[in-house]
Design a protein around this motif. Structure first.
Motif, PDB file in Angstrom:
ATOM      1  N   ILE A  45      16.584  15.752  -1.640  1.00 46.69           N
ATOM      2  CA  ILE A  45      16.261  14.410  -2.117  1.00 46.69           C
ATOM      3  C   ILE A  45      15.137  14.512  -3.142  1.00 46.69           C
ATOM      4  O   ILE A  45      14.169  15.251  -2.955  1.00 46.69           O
ATOM      5  CB  ILE A  45      15.884  13.462  -0.958  1.00 46.69           C
ATOM      6  CG1 ILE A  45      15.708  12.030  -1.483  1.00 46.69           C
ATOM      7  CG2 ILE A  45      14.641  13.936  -0.210  1.00 46.69           C
ATOM      8  CD1 ILE A  45      15.619  10.983  -0.381  1.00 46.69           C
ATOM      9  N   GLN A  46      15.300  13.799  -4.231  1.00 46.19           N
ATOM     10  CA  GLN A  46      14.335  13.779  -5.321  1.00 46.19           C
ATOM     11  C   GLN A  46      13.698  12.395  -5.384  1.00 46.19           C
ATOM     12  O   GLN A  46      14.384  11.375  -5.229  1.00 46.19           O
ATOM     13  CB  GLN A  46      15.053  14.079  -6.634  1.00 46.19           C
ATOM     14  CG  GLN A  46      14.205  14.076  -7.877  1.00 46.19           C
ATOM     15  CD  GLN A  46      15.055  14.230  -9.128  1.00 46.19           C
ATOM     16  OE1 GLN A  46      15.767  13.330  -9.542  1.00 46.19           O
ATOM     17  NE2 GLN A  46      14.980  15.409  -9.723  1.00 46.19           N
ATOM     18  N   ALA A  47      12.394  12.339  -5.593  1.00 47.37           N
ATOM     19  CA  ALA A  47      11.661  11.069  -5.637  1.00 47.37           C
ATOM     20  C   ALA A  47      11.936  10.256  -4.371  1.00 47.37           C
ATOM     21  O   ALA A  47      12.308   9.086  -4.424  1.00 47.37           O
ATOM     22  CB  ALA A  47      12.022  10.274  -6.884  1.00 47.37           C
ATOM     23  N   ALA A  48      11.723  10.912  -3.233  1.00 47.77           N
ATOM     24  CA  ALA A  48      12.024  10.261  -1.952  1.00 47.77           C
ATOM     25  C   ALA A  48      11.163   9.024  -1.714  1.00 47.77           C
ATOM     26  O   ALA A  48      11.559   8.122  -0.973  1.00 47.77           O
ATOM     27  CB  ALA A  48      11.814  11.268  -0.808  1.00 47.77           C
ATOM     28  N   ASN A  49       9.999   8.981  -2.339  1.00 52.63           N
ATOM     29  CA  ASN A  49       9.099   7.840  -2.153  1.00 52.63           C
ATOM     30  C   ASN A  49       9.396   6.681  -3.090  1.00 52.63           C
ATOM     31  O   ASN A  49       8.670   5.692  -3.110  1.00 52.63           O
ATOM     32  CB  ASN A  49       7.646   8.280  -2.332  1.00 52.63           C
ATOM     33  CG  ASN A  49       7.397   8.963  -3.672  1.00 52.63           C
ATOM     34  OD1 ASN A  49       8.253   9.698  -4.162  1.00 52.63           O
ATOM     35  ND2 ASN A  49       6.247   8.721  -4.271  1.00 52.63           N
ATOM     36  N   GLY A  50      10.467   6.781  -3.877  1.00 54.27           N
ATOM     37  CA  GLY A  50      10.870   5.685  -4.746  1.00 54.27           C
ATOM     38  C   GLY A  50      10.933   6.077  -6.202  1.00 54.27           C
ATOM     39  O   GLY A  50      10.321   7.058  -6.633  1.00 54.27           O
ATOM     40  N   SER A  51      11.673   5.301  -6.969  1.00 55.11           N
ATOM     41  CA  SER A  51      11.848   5.590  -8.388  1.00 55.11           C
ATOM     42  C   SER A  51      10.525   5.485  -9.135  1.00 55.11           C
ATOM     43  O   SER A  51       9.639   4.714  -8.763  1.00 55.11           O
ATOM     44  CB  SER A  51      12.872   4.626  -8.992  1.00 55.11           C
ATOM     45  OG  SER A  51      14.133   4.768  -8.354  1.00 55.11           O
ATOM     46  N   LEU A  52      10.412   6.265 -10.233  1.00 52.31           N
ATOM     47  CA  LEU A  52       9.171   6.345 -11.004  1.00 52.31           C
ATOM     48  C   LEU A  52       9.440   6.047 -12.468  1.00 52.31           C
ATOM     49  O   LEU A  52      10.475   6.445 -13.019  1.00 52.31           O
ATOM     50  CB  LEU A  52       8.573   7.756 -10.908  1.00 52.31           C
ATOM     51  CG  LEU A  52       8.261   8.320  -9.527  1.00 52.31           C
ATOM     52  CD1 LEU A  52       7.920   9.798  -9.655  1.00 52.31           C
ATOM     53  CD2 LEU A  52       7.117   7.562  -8.895  1.00 52.31           C
ATOM     54  N   PRO A  53       8.504   5.381 -13.154  1.00 48.34           N
ATOM     55  CA  PRO A  53       8.607   5.283 -14.616  1.00 48.34           C
ATOM     56  C   PRO A  53       8.332   6.643 -15.234  1.00 48.34           C
ATOM     57  O   PRO A  53       7.509   7.412 -14.734  1.00 48.34           O
ATOM     58  CB  PRO A  53       7.517   4.271 -14.979  1.00 48.34           C
ATOM     59  CG  PRO A  53       6.526   4.371 -13.869  1.00 48.34           C
ATOM     60  CD  PRO A  53       7.313   4.695 -12.637  1.00 48.34           C
ATOM     61  N   VAL A  54       9.034   6.954 -16.293  1.00 49.44           N
ATOM     62  CA  VAL A  54       8.878   8.267 -16.919  1.00 49.44           C
ATOM     63  C   VAL A  54       8.672   8.120 -18.417  1.00 49.44           C
ATOM     64  O   VAL A  54       9.181   7.199 -19.048  1.00 49.44           O
ATOM     65  CB  VAL A  54      10.104   9.173 -16.662  1.00 49.44           C
ATOM     66  CG1 VAL A  54      10.137   9.674 -15.245  1.00 49.44           C
ATOM     67  CG2 VAL A  54      11.396   8.448 -16.992  1.00 49.44           C
ATOM     68  N   TYR A  55       7.921   9.028 -18.952  1.00 44.74           N
ATOM     69  CA  TYR A  55       7.692   9.218 -20.379  1.00 44.74           C
ATOM     70  C   TYR A  55       6.943   8.074 -21.046  1.00 44.74           C
ATOM     71  O   TYR A  55       5.926   8.288 -21.691  1.00 44.74           O
ATOM     72  CB  TYR A  55       9.011   9.470 -21.119  1.00 44.74           C
ATOM     73  CG  TYR A  55       8.785   9.893 -22.548  1.00 44.74           C
ATOM     74  CD1 TYR A  55       8.340  11.173 -22.843  1.00 44.74           C
ATOM     75  CD2 TYR A  55       8.987   9.009 -23.596  1.00 44.74           C
ATOM     76  CE1 TYR A  55       8.104  11.564 -24.150  1.00 44.74           C
ATOM     77  CE2 TYR A  55       8.753   9.392 -24.908  1.00 44.74           C
ATOM     78  CZ  TYR A  55       8.312  10.659 -25.182  1.00 44.74           C
ATOM     79  OH  TYR A  55       8.072  11.049 -26.465  1.00 44.74           O
ATOM     80  N   ALA A  56       7.438   6.844 -20.927  1.00 45.24           N
ATOM     81  CA  ALA A  56       6.837   5.737 -21.664  1.00 45.24           C
ATOM     82  C   ALA A  56       6.525   4.578 -20.730  1.00 45.24           C
ATOM     83  O   ALA A  56       7.399   4.104 -20.001  1.00 45.24           O
ATOM     84  CB  ALA A  56       7.765   5.266 -22.783  1.00 45.24           C
ATOM     85  N   ALA A  57       5.284   4.120 -20.759  1.00 45.47           N
ATOM     86  CA  ALA A  57       4.896   2.967 -19.952  1.00 45.47           C
ATOM     87  C   ALA A  57       5.585   1.716 -20.482  1.00 45.47           C
ATOM     88  O   ALA A  57       5.774   1.540 -21.688  1.00 45.47           O
ATOM     89  CB  ALA A  57       3.383   2.784 -19.998  1.00 45.47           C
ATOM     90  N   GLY A  58       5.969   0.822 -19.581  1.00 48.82           N
ATOM     91  CA  GLY A  58       6.616  -0.419 -19.980  1.00 48.82           C
ATOM     92  C   GLY A  58       8.083  -0.275 -20.303  1.00 48.82           C
ATOM     93  O   GLY A  58       8.754  -1.259 -20.617  1.00 48.82           O
ATOM     94  N   SER A  59       8.613   0.952 -20.264  1.00 49.00           N
ATOM     95  CA  SER A  59      10.030   1.171 -20.547  1.00 49.00           C
ATOM     96  C   SER A  59      10.850   0.967 -19.284  1.00 49.00           C
ATOM     97  O   SER A  59      10.358   1.098 -18.161  1.00 49.00           O
ATOM     98  CB  SER A  59      10.237   2.592 -21.077  1.00 49.00           C
ATOM     99  OG  SER A  59      11.599   2.929 -21.102  1.00 49.00           O
ATOM    100  N   ALA A  60      12.138   0.648 -19.475  1.00 49.26           N
ATOM    101  CA  ALA A  60      13.034   0.500 -18.328  1.00 49.26           C
ATOM    102  C   ALA A  60      13.478   1.844 -17.778  1.00 49.26           C
ATOM    103  O   ALA A  60      14.105   1.898 -16.714  1.00 49.26           O
ATOM    104  CB  ALA A  60      14.260  -0.324 -18.733  1.00 49.26           C
ATOM    105  N   MET A  61      13.153   2.948 -18.469  1.00 47.37           N
ATOM    106  CA  MET A  61      13.553   4.269 -17.998  1.00 47.37           C
ATOM    107  C   MET A  61      12.904   4.572 -16.655  1.00 47.37           C
ATOM    108  O   MET A  61      11.703   4.374 -16.483  1.00 47.37           O
ATOM    109  CB  MET A  61      13.144   5.348 -19.005  1.00 47.37           C
ATOM    110  CG  MET A  61      13.905   5.315 -20.302  1.00 47.37           C
ATOM    111  SD  MET A  61      13.560   6.764 -21.334  1.00 47.37           S
ATOM    112  CE  MET A  61      11.820   6.561 -21.676  1.00 47.37           C
TER     113      MET A  61
END
Length: 673
Positions: A643-659
């Motif tokens: 399991i990856q990111a078991a503690n929940g989804s994370l924003p990546v690369y750019a703040a405020g992005s939907a990624m």
């Protein structure tokens, strides 16, 4: 300071528990000799004698980490940041995230450099062109090493060593499937004997990338390795491979950078002959060939007559002769010479159908001198002549002082160089807009003016004046092999000053100016801007990082990485910056009944990957893997769930992005016979 206090308390607790366990088990149950590495000086040296800090990640650790990509393995290395401007292009950066492509790391696979000769010298594509199941170990030098390898080894060397063909006889296969459209397959067959052994490996990895982005990827690859012994004192390594990669690119909310498909193919050949004529005497000859082809194009949304393209290919030939010799009982040396030729052919990037090329001739050497049983001196350097920028030299002087049999101090300084890429020296990216009305409707006044005047729109026009980036480093370190506590501790403190950092720069295009008579609202006499590359003042960085490996029991291993860093830009602006603190804790535990579990926790302070991306907040990420091994006769099986990111989804690369890096669960079944 609070974070530092917590980590010191944690470390103290680990040491106390380790002392309690020391009476139960002998140190010989855990530690043999220290690993011997080749990456730093090109001489085989144990970890406590290397002129730099090295992290070694063995094959079993790679497998138990659950990593699917080489970049993800580097999360186990202090000081490394792993991200990517989308999920199809994972990037690893040491210390400062200065670019999206990893151009300031040197990545070697069995001694073969894998950076791009075609575009910006990036390593993101090349790092994906290896099957982790074929890897024996990864040696990562944390720090500059131009003194041994020249250009590109500015902020570290990632040396991937694949398994000897004789160690992979038989058949192995695996399949993985799970969330995020993960579909991975691997198959390998090995055959031969002591005089000649061979391996053929094939693999495919695919997933859907980040959430809310068109960045799926599919990587298919085929690799061959042969290990032969032409004579008792000789070894010959032959390898070849092809990698095909397709991925999604672009953003739905950026009309000038729309979603599209990208295709990349790499073909490589490697031959390496070595002869060991006696203790400490070795001659090695290496030749490699690398070719990459890129296919990426889309219709410019504001003018359907314009096709935006990155199509083209690049080639690199690398030749090197190296000799290692024992000059005296306490003095040994390695020296060598090499030649590199690179070219790129791409009308979209260079505005010509002819090859754009460079070549480099080089000499290198390192002298290891032990004037006293407690002292070890390494002095080395790399001198080269580059066909486009002239000569450069990168020296290093490091000293290791053995305080006690298990405690080593190291200190010294080095100077590193990154030479400009072909794109930074010779790029000429242009297109010819024609639809004046559509461009005006989209408020693209400059392109409309150029269409009206029948002039090209220049995106990049390199002046050719880019000079090498330079990095000066002062380093202090400590390496302890605390066998009575069954742990090793590696500390590195550094002061870095980077000068002449290459950056994009908008300069005036002196070819022509706006005339007074134009209906487009552009001021008269204004020069049309064009992107170029210029050397900027650079940055200063200081920090400390630590890696602790502790094995309190035969079935338990714990890694603790901690780093603190401060970076100062010499020139104001919206600049990327690393986290001021970063922590990684990895727990590898064997359980009864052939079960084993891995838990990896990472915490990063606020950081930024690029200008305009905005700082990411403090993040925590938790990954885990549970596996069970079976044996049916001579067949070995392993079933695992990760399991990856078991503690929940994370924003990546750019703040405020939907990624988002989503929580993902997948399973793997592996068999070997």
């Amino acid at each position: 300071m609070a974070g530092m206090h917590i980590q010191l308390v944690t470390l103290s607790a680990l040491l106390l528990v380790s002392r309690a366990a020391a009476t139960e088990l002998s140190e010989n149950d855990y530690f043999g000799e220290l690993p011997t590495v080749l990456t730093v000086s090109r001489l085989a040296q144990p970890l406590n004698e290397t002129p730099g800090a090295v992290t070694v990640i063995e094959r079993e650790t790679i497998r138990r980490s659950g990593a699917r990509e080489l970049a993800d393995v580097l999360r186990l290395v202090p000081g490394y940041l792993v991200s990517g401007y989308n999920g199809a292009n994972p990037t690893a950066s040491y210390h400062a995230p200065l670019d999206d492509y990893g151009i300031r790391n040197l990545v070697l696979i069995d001694g073969r450099p894998v950076y791009s000769a075609y575009y910006l010298g990036g390593t993101a594509d090349g790092m994906m062109g290896v099957l982790l199941e074929d890897v024996e170990r990864i040696e990562v030098l944390r720090g500059s090493n131009s003194a041994a390898y020249g250009a590109n080894a500015l902020f570290g060397v990632i040396n991937v060593i694949t398994r000897h063909a004789q160690d992979t006889h038989g058949v192995e296969a695996s399949v993985s499937a799970g969330d995020g459209a993960i579909r991975d397959n691997y198959a390998r067959i090995g055959w031969g004997g002591p005089a000649a052994s061979f391996r053929l490996s094939a693999g495919r990895r695919s997933d859907s990338g980040y959430a809310n982005l068109y960045d799926d990827k599919n990587i298919s690859q085929l690799h061959f390795r042969g290990d032969l012994r032409p004579a008792p004192d000789q070894e010959l390594l032959l390898s070849a491979g092809v990698v095909d990669r397709s991925s999604g690119e672009g953003f739905a909310d950026q009309p000038a950078n729309p979603p599209r498909s990208r295709g990349w193919r790499n073909i490589h050949l490697l031959g390496q002959w070595r002869q060991q004529s006696g203790p400490g005497e070795e001659l090695k000859l290496t030749a490699s060939f690398n070719e990459e082809t890129l296919r990426e194009r889309f219709t410019y949304p504001y003018d359907n007559s314009v096709i935006v393209s990155g199509d083209g290919f690049g080639r690199r030939v690398n030749l090197e002769l190296q000799q290692q010799t024992q000059l005296a009982k306490q003095l040994r040396a390695v020296w060598g010479a090499g030649y590199r030729y690179e070219n790129a052919i791409s009308r979209p990037l260079y505005n010509t159908d002819d090859p754009v090329a460079l070549h480099e001739e080089r000499l290198f050497g390192n002298l290891e001198w032990r004037p006293h049983p407690q002292w070890l001196i390494n002095a080395g350097g790399f001198a080269a002549h580059h066909s486009r920028i002239g000569g450069y030299f990168s020296p290093r002087l490091m000293a290791n002082y053995l305080i006690a049999p298990q405690h080593t101090l190291r200190f010294g300084m080095t100077s590193a160089v990154r030479t400009p890429t072909l794109f930074e020296l010779a790029s000429d990216v242009r297109f010819h807009p024609q639809d004046v009305a559509s461009l005006l409707a989209a408020n693209k006044r400059l392109e409309a003016l150029l269409a009206w005047a029948h002039q090209p729109f220049l995106l990049y026009k390199a002046s050719g004046g880019a000079q090498p980036e330079r990095l000066k480093v002062i380093e202090f370190g400590y390496f302890g092999n605390l066998s009575e506590l069954r742990l090793t501790l590696d500390l590195r403190a550094y002061l870095e000053k980077m000068e002449d950092l290459l950056a994009k720069d908008r300069r005036a295009n002196v070819a022509w100016y706006v005339t007074p008579a134009n209906p487009f609202g552009i001021p008269a006499g204004e020069a049309i801007p064009v992107q170029d590359f210029r050397n900027t003042p650079g940055l200063r960085s200081r920090g400390i990082e630590a890696q602790l490996r502790w094995k309190p029991f035969q079935t338990t291993e714990i890694w603790l990485n901690q780093s603190f860093q401060h970076l100062h830009w010499e020139e104001d602006g919206n600049r990327p910056f690393p986290p001021s603190r970063a922590t990684t804790i990895a727990w590898f535990q064997q359980l009864p009944g052939a079960w084993d579990i891995t838990v990896i926790y990472q915490s990063l302070g606020s950081h930024s990957w690029g200008a305009g991306s905005g700082p990411l907040p403090t993040q925590q990420r938790l990954d885990a893997r549970l596996a069970r091994q079976f044996a049916i006769g001579t067949t070995r099986l392993e079933a695992a769930i990760a399991i990856q990111a078991a503690n929940g989804s994370l924003p990546v690369y750019a703040a405020g992005s939907a990624m988002q890096l989503e929580r993902r669960l997948w399973g793997t079944l592996r068999l070997a016979f």
